[in-house]
Design a protein around this motif. Structure first.
Motif, PDB file in Angstrom:
ATOM      1  N   ALA A 159       0.865  -1.183   0.000  1.00  0.00           N
ATOM      2  CA  ALA A 159       0.000   0.000   0.000  1.00  0.00           C
ATOM      3  C   ALA A 159       0.901   1.233   0.000  1.00  0.00           C
ATOM      4  N   LEU A 160       0.792   2.025  -1.060  1.00  0.00           N
ATOM      5  CA  LEU A 160       1.676   3.176  -1.251  1.00  0.00           C
ATOM      6  C   LEU A 160       0.870   4.444  -1.508  1.00  0.00           C
ATOM      7  N   ASP A 161      -0.273   4.588  -0.835  1.00  0.00           N
ATOM      8  CA  ASP A 161      -1.161   5.734  -1.068  1.00  0.00           C
ATOM      9  C   ASP A 161      -0.398   7.049  -0.897  1.00  0.00           C
ATOM     10  N   SER A 162      -0.262   7.785  -1.981  1.00  0.00           N
ATOM     11  CA  SER A 162       0.545   9.009  -1.932  1.00  0.00           C
ATOM     12  C   SER A 162      -0.088  10.081  -1.067  1.00  0.00           C
TER      13      SER A 162
ATOM     14  N   ASN B 214       1.365   9.471   2.170  1.00  0.00           N
ATOM     15  CA  ASN B 214       2.779   9.109   2.154  1.00  0.00           C
ATOM     16  C   ASN B 214       2.975   7.630   2.506  1.00  0.00           C
ATOM     17  N   GLY B 215       2.221   6.762   1.846  1.00  0.00           N
ATOM     18  CA  GLY B 215       2.255   5.336   2.152  1.00  0.00           C
ATOM     19  C   GLY B 215       3.593   4.679   1.825  1.00  0.00           C
ATOM     20  N   LYS B 216       4.012   3.787   2.691  1.00  0.00           N
ATOM     21  CA  LYS B 216       5.254   3.028   2.507  1.00  0.00           C
ATOM     22  C   LYS B 216       4.969   1.563   2.823  1.00  0.00           C
ATOM     23  N   THR B 217       5.625   0.670   2.091  1.00  0.00           N
ATOM     24  CA  THR B 217       5.516  -0.758   2.365  1.00  0.00           C
ATOM     25  C   THR B 217       6.872  -1.421   2.192  1.00  0.00           C
ATOM     26  N   GLU B 218       7.229  -2.259   3.162  1.00  0.00           N
ATOM     27  CA  GLU B 218       8.434  -3.080   3.084  1.00  0.00           C
ATOM     28  C   GLU B 218       8.097  -4.494   3.514  1.00  0.00           C
ATOM     29  N   TRP B 219       8.670  -5.455   2.813  1.00  0.00           N
ATOM     30  CA  TRP B 219       8.562  -6.854   3.216  1.00  0.00           C
ATOM     31  C   TRP B 219       9.863  -7.283   3.880  1.00  0.00           C
ATOM     32  N   VAL B 220       9.764  -7.826   5.075  1.00  0.00           N
ATOM     33  CA  VAL B 220      10.900  -8.468   5.734  1.00  0.00           C
ATOM     34  C   VAL B 220      10.877  -9.945   5.373  1.00  0.00           C
TER      35      VAL B 220
END
Length: 471
Positions: free
Chosen positions: A289-292, A295-301
């Motif tokens: 989810a990167l809803d501008s 300021n959405g951020k997503t990272e996969w560990v």
């Protein structure tokens, strides 16, 4: 500890397995066991990692708490904790600057605890991470304590007790162990616990962790993954504080893996391979989810908790891994396919991933802990991930042809570039396709329009879903 009779009856019925009293190791869906795997910690980007270990039983237990750096799963801190009946141990990790010769000034981590449970020799006020196993790693020039600033950790039950240790570890009415000094003194003269009142491991441990950004008012929490019946017949190994043992390689050679609602038992050449089988997935799934507007951020560990046993200090890699650790990397390919929320599909090519793989090859995950950051088309990959601050980083660009480029989901498959599967091979029972993986997706949002003069911060953590494939 006796298992829930209904649960075991269901498992036995589904699998058609007789003699479940001698069950092999398995990931306990009830969340408690003899071993706990915590998929990630970070002290980068101003983060703290808080954790707990809970003893749900009436037994006094010795547990090993071990922190492992994120490149090659090398130990940076371990210690023993003696949990009294129904006790809880808590601790926290924070950023630190190394003071150890040869590493002075390097970014590192520090462990602190205000818990009163007995932890012999541990500096609870602040024990910095230690470089000694990193210093022994293969490649000159890759020994910075920066490697320790993110990784994963584990807790292994080593023994219960039937003698004096029970009273020494008990908190009583004061909330403080009656005689932690006696436990420490026993270890102080040699590497053996001379009191020798150990008994069988009984399980019943559970735990959790929180990754906290104090400055931004965010916390992301997860439960530890519990392995039960890890020790064959409940016979553990009570090692001295600071020992690299016990390890995940010492577990039962038989593993029970749940696939499509059935419990399948397989036997492996080593305990490490058995644990690997428990976590092997041919593919994992999660969302981005990167809803501008927020300021959405997503990272996969993506953590491979058993990788070191397969790739380090071996002549050739032990399957399912195929490339040995060369001092800086042990790379394995993956394929990533993304779908936006309107069904538009795109498979990541070499142009959509950074660092870009060689021509004709799939992108790669090269470390024990990997952070995959999703960015929008036209975005610029950073040197560190924006949420976790990790430099164990792969960046992927979301679909450029999509109707809804900012949100969707992805499937990561573990295959070599020629389509060859990575396989954990059993000597009896099923083989498992893929790589042993744990982890989660982390999402962060900042809403500057929450109200006049207000900035609202949100974060979430979502455990990976997976596909188990046997052959």
């Amino acid at each position: 500890m006796k298992k829930n009779k209904l649960t075991m009856a269901v498992v036995a019925g589904i699998a058609g397995v007789a003699g479940m009293a001698n069950a092999a190791q398995y990931v306990n869906p009830e969340g408690h066991g003899q071993v706990l795997i915590y998929p990630y910690y970070s002290v980068n980007n101003g983060l703290n990692t808080l954790y707990s270990v809970v003893n749900t039983t009436a037994d006094t237990k010795a547990v090993k708490v071990r922190f492992l750096e994120g490149e090659n799963t090398l130990e940076v801190l371990d210690f023993n904790v003696y949990l009294s009946a129904y006790d809880v141990w808590t601790g926290a990790l924070g950023p630190f600057t190394s003071t150890i010769a040869g590493h002075v000034g390097e970014p590192s981590g520090v462990h602190v605890s205000s818990d009163t449970s007995c932890a012999p020799f541990l500096n609870k006020a602040g024990q910095e991470f230690l470089p000694y196993t990193i210093d022994e790693d293969d490649a000159t020039g890759n020994t910075s304590m920066r490697r320790s600033t993110d990784g994963h950790f584990e807790v292994l039950e080593m023994a219960t007790f039937i003698g004096p240790t029970i009273g020494w570890a008990d908190h009583g009415a004061t909330g403080v162990p009656a005689n932690c000094g006696a436990i420490q003194a026993d270890w102080d003269d040699n590497n053996f616990y001379d009191t020798a009142d150990e008994d069988l491991v009984t399980g019943g441990l559970f735990g959790s962790a929180s990754i906290v950004n104090v400055a931004e008012g965010l916390a992301m929490t997860y439960d530890a993954i519990a392995i039960d019946e890890f020790w064959t017949g409940g016979v553990g190994s009570h090692s001295e504080p600071g020992s690299l043992l016990p390890s995940l390689a010492q577990g039962d050679l038989e593993a029970i893996v749940f696939q499509n609602g059935a419990a399948v038992s397989s036997t492996f050449l080593s305990g490490a391979e058995a644990v690997s089988a428990l976590f092997t997935k041919q593919a994992i799934y999660n969302e981005y989810a990167l809803d501008s507007i927020v300021n959405g951020k997503t990272e996969w560990v993506i953590t491979f908790p058993t990788k070191n046993f397969h790739v380090d200090e071996v002549v050739s890699a032990i399957p399912p891994f195929v490339n040995t650790w060369n001092g800086s990397a042990s790379c394995h390919e993956f394929q990533l396919t993304m779908w936006d929320r309107e069904e538009q599909e795109e498979t990541v090519s070499t142009g959509g991933v950074s660092p870009r793989p060689p021509a004709g090859e799939n992108p790669q995950l090269c470390l024990e802990v990997n952070v995959v950051e999703f960015i929008l088309p036209g975005g610029v990959a950073g040197a560190e991930s924006s949420i976790m601050g990790s430099d164990n980083l792969v960046t992927v660009t979301t679909p450029s042809i999509a109707h809804a480029t900012e949100n969707g989901w992805a499937r990561m498959e573990f295959n070599d570039d020629d389509g060859t599967a990575y396989v954990t091979s059993a000597i009896a029972g099923a083989d498992y396709v893929g790589l042993p993986v744990v982890g989660f997706a982390a999402q962060q949002f900042s809403n500057g329009g929450a109200g006049a003069g207000l900035l609202a911060q949100y974060a979430g953590l979502f455990v990976h879903k997976g596909r188990v494939v046997s052959q």
